[in-house]
Design a protein around this motif. Structure first.
Motif, mmCIF file in Angstrom:
data_model
loop_
_atom_site.group_PDB
_atom_site.id
_atom_site.type_symbol
_atom_site.label_atom_id
_atom_site.label_comp_id
_atom_site.label_asym_id
_atom_site.label_seq_id
_atom_site.Cartn_x
_atom_site.Cartn_y
_atom_site.Cartn_z
ATOM 1 N N LEU A 88 0.816 -1.210 0.000
ATOM 2 C CA LEU A 88 0.000 0.000 0.000
ATOM 3 C C LEU A 88 0.857 1.269 0.000
ATOM 4 C CD1 LEU A 88 -2.862 -0.959 2.494
ATOM 5 C CD2 LEU A 88 -2.907 -0.995 -0.014
ATOM 6 N N GLY A 89 2.178 1.099 -0.016
ATOM 7 C CA GLY A 89 3.068 2.247 -0.034
ATOM 8 C C GLY A 89 3.247 2.900 1.322
ATOM 9 N N ALA A 90 2.613 2.359 2.366
ATOM 10 C CA ALA A 90 2.726 2.964 3.697
ATOM 11 C C ALA A 90 4.137 2.827 4.254
ATOM 12 C CB ALA A 90 1.718 2.326 4.654
ATOM 13 N N THR A 94 6.437 6.052 5.328
ATOM 14 C CA THR A 94 6.994 6.170 6.672
ATOM 15 C C THR A 94 8.504 6.349 6.616
ATOM 16 O OG1 THR A 94 5.218 4.785 7.552
ATOM 17 C CG2 THR A 94 7.154 5.073 8.935
ATOM 18 N N ILE A 95 9.144 5.593 5.722
ATOM 19 C CA ILE A 95 10.588 5.725 5.555
ATOM 20 C C ILE A 95 10.950 7.118 5.061
ATOM 21 C CG2 ILE A 95 12.517 4.953 4.095
ATOM 22 C CD1 ILE A 95 11.189 2.119 4.311
ATOM 23 N N ALA A 96 10.185 7.640 4.109
ATOM 24 C CA ALA A 96 10.448 8.976 3.579
ATOM 25 C C ALA A 96 10.350 10.038 4.665
ATOM 26 C CB ALA A 96 9.486 9.291 2.438
ATOM 27 N N VAL A 110 12.537 0.308 1.668
ATOM 28 C CA VAL A 110 11.782 -0.588 2.546
ATOM 29 C C VAL A 110 12.652 -1.653 3.215
ATOM 30 C CG1 VAL A 110 9.547 -0.291 1.455
ATOM 31 C CG2 VAL A 110 11.143 -1.969 0.531
ATOM 32 N N PHE A 111 12.290 -1.979 4.449
ATOM 33 C CA PHE A 111 12.996 -2.993 5.229
ATOM 34 C C PHE A 111 12.666 -4.385 4.718
ATOM 35 C CE2 PHE A 111 13.664 -5.143 9.493
ATOM 36 C CZ PHE A 111 15.043 -4.990 9.470
ATOM 37 N N VAL A 238 18.734 1.710 6.277
ATOM 38 C CA VAL A 238 18.125 0.490 5.748
ATOM 39 C C VAL A 238 17.799 0.763 4.291
ATOM 40 C CG1 VAL A 238 16.173 -1.091 5.866
ATOM 41 C CG2 VAL A 238 17.162 -0.168 7.973
ATOM 42 N N THR A 239 18.391 -0.019 3.405
ATOM 43 C CA THR A 239 18.223 0.265 1.982
ATOM 44 C C THR A 239 18.460 -0.996 1.178
ATOM 45 O OG1 THR A 239 18.795 1.895 0.277
ATOM 46 C CG2 THR A 239 20.629 0.918 1.492
ATOM 47 N N HIS A 240 18.325 -0.916 -0.120
ATOM 48 C CA HIS A 240 18.859 -1.951 -1.001
ATOM 49 C C HIS A 240 19.189 -1.353 -2.350
ATOM 50 C CE1 HIS A 240 14.484 -2.783 -0.250
ATOM 51 N NE2 HIS A 240 14.329 -2.929 -1.553
#
Length: 300
Positions: A88-90, A94-96, A110-111, A238-240
């Motif tokens: 849902l992009g939440a 939140t990360i942004a 995202v984690f 936290v990234t990729h």
């Protein structure tokens, strides 16, 4: 107070708004000001959604069933609510919010639901795949602070799916593979052997998968390699990183792709010498990912 977007009588609108006010006021005595703010805002926006779409009782019941099913399928290896938040992009929103842009600091994403505490340690140049199927991939780079100073001893956690699209925790045999951690050298450098990322589907045999199917969305994730980087006085990252040229970059099911995180995974012909002299039977790839950490006092 907001009003419904679909026409209702003034009397009906007043009834609905009176209910919202009563529910919000029920939190007035909450002693935690942040919890009070969050709960009252949640009530405001939740009721606004219900009123905007004029939610039917049948739809409400199906929504409850959906959330119940998400709870039932969740266990210590699978977190369906993270999948729901991701799709849902939440999660990305939140990360942004919590990783505000700061100079040239590496962007977060995202984690995901497949991180596991207690991964094995590998030394610099070691192999994190532990036998996971896939094309060997040499990853290297540096970790620096925002001023360009190398960070020695930064902890780097990495994890990824194998070439069949599965993380180790998705197997039933207790394997630990394609995940590990190491610490940067005195010059801030890191290096390891992993496997070249490939696309895969998020778990779609549960309620989130049914939601994606019903709405005509794909469960596919773009190819990626996870990183979590932690160092004193720095914001944990936290990234990729993603594979340039992957056709799924524009349709990643969890909205995790950022242009700055798309990297060149350069495939090397069979017989090409490796950076550490390792002999590889077949092709291999290499990628460079230089990481910049924001200071710890920046929101995140």
């Amino acid at each position: 107070m907001s009003t419904p977007t679909r026409d209702v009588s003034p009397e009906q609108a007043a009834r609905e708004e009176e209910l919202i006010a009563r529910v919000q006021s029920s939190f007035d005595t909450c002693e935690d000001p942040r919890l009070k703010e969050v709960m009252q805002s949640l009530v405001k926006h939740l009721h606004a959604f219900v009123r905007e779409v004029r939610l039917t009782e049948e739809e409400w019941s199906k929504g409850i069933d959906f959330l119940t099913a998400a709870g039932h399928i969740t266990d210590d290896k699978r977190q369906e609510f993270i999948l729901l938040s991701d799709t849902l992009g939440a999660s990305m929103q939140t990360i942004a919010i919590n990783n505000e842009a700061y100079g040239d600091a590496t962007e977060a994403t995202v984690f995901g639901p497949f991180f596991v505490e207690g991964s094995p340690r590998v030394e610099l140049g070691g192999d994190v795949s532990f036998g996971a199927a896939g094309e060997p991939c040499w990853a290297e780079g540096t970790v620096r602070n925002i001023d360009g100073k190398p960070i020695a001893g930064a902890k780097i956690e990495v994890w990824e799916a194998d070439e069949d699209g599965f993380y180790d925790v998705q197997y039933d045999d207790g394997r630990v593979a394609a995940r590990a951690h190491q610490f940067t050298d005195a010059d801030g450098s890191y290096r390891f052997w992993g496997i070249t990322p490939t696309p895969y589907t998020i778990p779609f045999d549960g309620p989130v998968g049914k939601m994606l199917e019903a709405t005509g969305r794909s469960p596919m994730r773009a190819s990626h390699l996870h990183f979590m980087v932690d160092a004193p006085d720095c914001r944990t990252l936290v990234t990729h990183i993603f594979v340039r040229g992957d056709e799924l970059l524009d349709s990643d099911s969890v909205f995790g792709v950022k242009e700055s995180l798309v990297k060149d995974f350069e495939r090397q012909p069979a017989g090409t010498p490796t950076p550490d002299g390792r002999v590889i039977d077949g092709t291999w790839a290499k990628v460079r990912f230089d990481i910049v950490l924001a200071p710890a006092d920046v929101r995140g």
